[in-house]
Design an enzyme around this catalytic site. Structure first.
Site, PDB file in Angstrom:
ATOM      1  N   ARG A   1       0.829  -1.213   0.000  1.00 55.00           N
ATOM      2  CA  ARG A   1       0.000   0.000   0.000  1.00 55.00           C
ATOM      3  C   ARG A   1       0.861   1.260   0.000  1.00 55.00           C
ATOM      4  O   ARG A   1       0.411   2.326  -0.395  1.00 55.00           O
ATOM      5  CB  ARG A   1      -0.938  -0.018   1.204  1.00 55.00           C
ATOM      6  CG  ARG A   1      -2.053  -1.051   1.098  1.00 55.00           C
ATOM      7  CD  ARG A   1      -2.885  -1.101   2.351  1.00 55.00           C
ATOM      8  NE  ARG A   1      -2.118  -1.570   3.498  1.00 55.00           N
ATOM      9  CZ  ARG A   1      -2.624  -1.758   4.717  1.00 55.00           C
ATOM     10  NH1 ARG A   1      -3.890  -1.483   4.942  1.00 55.00           N
ATOM     11  NH2 ARG A   1      -1.865  -2.193   5.695  1.00 55.00           N
TER      12      ARG A   1
ATOM     13  N   LYS B   1       0.141 -18.847   6.550  1.00 57.40           N
ATOM     14  CA  LYS B   1      -0.743 -19.414   7.565  1.00 57.40           C
ATOM     15  C   LYS B   1      -1.142 -18.310   8.547  1.00 57.40           C
ATOM     16  O   LYS B   1      -0.400 -17.319   8.703  1.00 57.40           O
ATOM     17  CB  LYS B   1      -0.065 -20.580   8.277  1.00 57.40           C
ATOM     18  CG  LYS B   1       1.295 -20.231   8.916  1.00 57.40           C
ATOM     19  CD  LYS B   1       1.125 -19.518  10.229  1.00 57.40           C
ATOM     20  CE  LYS B   1       2.313 -18.667  10.583  1.00 57.40           C
ATOM     21  NZ  LYS B   1       2.011 -17.710  11.661  1.00 57.40           N
TER      22      LYS B   1
ATOM     23  N   HIS C   1      -5.915 -12.075   4.324  1.00 54.53           N
ATOM     24  CA  HIS C   1      -5.622 -13.254   3.520  1.00 54.53           C
ATOM     25  C   HIS C   1      -6.780 -13.617   2.590  1.00 54.53           C
ATOM     26  O   HIS C   1      -6.583 -13.878   1.397  1.00 54.53           O
ATOM     27  CB  HIS C   1      -5.299 -14.450   4.421  1.00 54.53           C
ATOM     28  CG  HIS C   1      -3.955 -14.377   5.058  1.00 54.53           C
ATOM     29  ND1 HIS C   1      -3.463 -15.367   5.889  1.00 54.53           N
ATOM     30  CD2 HIS C   1      -2.984 -13.431   5.000  1.00 54.53           C
ATOM     31  CE1 HIS C   1      -2.264 -15.034   6.306  1.00 54.53           C
ATOM     32  NE2 HIS C   1      -1.946 -13.859   5.796  1.00 54.53           N
TER      33      HIS C   1
END
Length: 332
Positions: free
Chosen positions: A40, A100, A82
């Site tokens: 970003r 994860k 995610h």
């Protein structure tokens, strides 16, 4: 050029510490090309690209997904992003390796798994432990009956978190904070690898002032008294070891068990058998290599981290978080 030697072009979403370590390892893999990175913050994306010799950088992951010269997207954003990024990547026709936990909830994970299967693209949870050669050997030893009937799996992951603001990703519910999603996923995933999904989940822990779990101890219950003990903490350091107990012996994974370099097989009065490996890089190379080989072969699922396993681990974590009273808000 044979498809087995074909270069695989990667795009990296996010520029934090995790992305830095992964890209460093990725560039050790023959045939791996990092084509672009996004953040970003355009300046951060540009700096990351310059440091790693990446030709293109973007200030929006959507621009990266529109890049036709990318085969696989590696998602290294905070947990709460995610689902958004990985689902957008799959819809854009990209293969995905996502850090994860795959998402912050069982529902999001099921949605992502369904989308991957519908899209015909590869989706792999970046649970690097599953790809470690010694962890794979431990699984084979158990399957071969080397320690008799499997009775218990025990693993811990505790660290003293550095002092940070309450809105840091470790402590902020909106960012998927808490010990279980950040650390507990490792011992839980190891238990699932060896024992499968439990019948019941008992949990005891402590919540932080922000409402996320600061530490937790899980008892995963299976038929006939078989069980797994998985603990995690952001308040205290733990040994970072794992032990697999059977009726005829045990397997010990040395610290840190999530990327072990030493395994000890103990059986009766026999001399303990010690197996050691030298990790390739920090240990992320194994999952990167598998993803690349799967992409080249046109396969859409990893045998070492199947989508069903990711979904099952998400359900176990969700049960534990629910019983602790932790709520991670999900985007509408």
């Amino acid at each position: 050029m044979s498809d087995l030697l074909k270069p695989v072009r990667w795009g990296v979403v996010a520029t934090g510490g995790m992305a830095t370590v992964f890209v460093t390892d990725l560039l050790r893999v023959p045939g791996a090309e990092v084509a672009a990175v996004s953040s970003r913050d355009l300046a951060r994306a540009r700096d990351f690209a310059q440091r790693h010799g990446i030709p293109r950088h973007y200030d929006d992951y959507r621009a990266l997904l529109a890049d036709a010269d990318i085969d696989v997207v590696y998602v290294a954003t905070p947990h709460s992003q995610h689902h958004e990024v990985a689902s957008a990547a799959l819809r854009a026709g990209k293969h995905v390796l996502c850090e994860k936990p795959l998402t912050v909830s069982a529902a999001q994970t099921e949605d992502l798994v369904g989308l991957a299967r519908q899209s015909g693209r590869l989706l792999v949870e970046a649970m690097w432990t599953r790809f470690n050669p010694l962890v794979q050997q431990a699984r084979e030893l158990v399957a071969d009956g080397a320690i008799g009937q499997l009775r218990s799996v025990r693993a811990d992951f505790g660290v003293v978190a550095p002092p940070v603001a309450p809105d840091h990703r470790l402590w902020d519910p909106a960012k998927g904070g808490g010990a279980l999603l950040d650390l507990g996923v490792y011992p839980v995933s190891l238990a699932h690898l060896l024992l499968g999904e439990p019948d019941d989940v008992l949990v005891h822990g402590r919540l932080a002032d922000t409402g996320v779990d600061a530490e937790a101890a899980l008892l995963l219950c299976y038929p006939d008294g078989v069980h797994a003990y998985a603990s995690c903490s952001l308040l205290a350091d733990s040994p970072l070891t794992a032990t697999v107990l059977g009726t005829a012996g045990r397997i010990e994974l040395a610290a840190p068990f999530y990327r072990p370099t030493e395994l000890t097989l103990v059986r009766g009065d026999a001399e303990p058998e010690v197996r050691r490996i030298d990790l390739l890089g920090a240990g992320y190379t194994y999952q990167a290599l598998e993803v690349m080989n799967l992409v080249r072969a046109g396969r859409t699922e990893s045998p070492h981290m199947p989508l069903a396993d990711s979904a099952a681990v998400a359900r176990t974590l969700a049960r534990a978080l629910d019983r602790l009273g932790v709520r991670h808000p999900e985007p509408a």
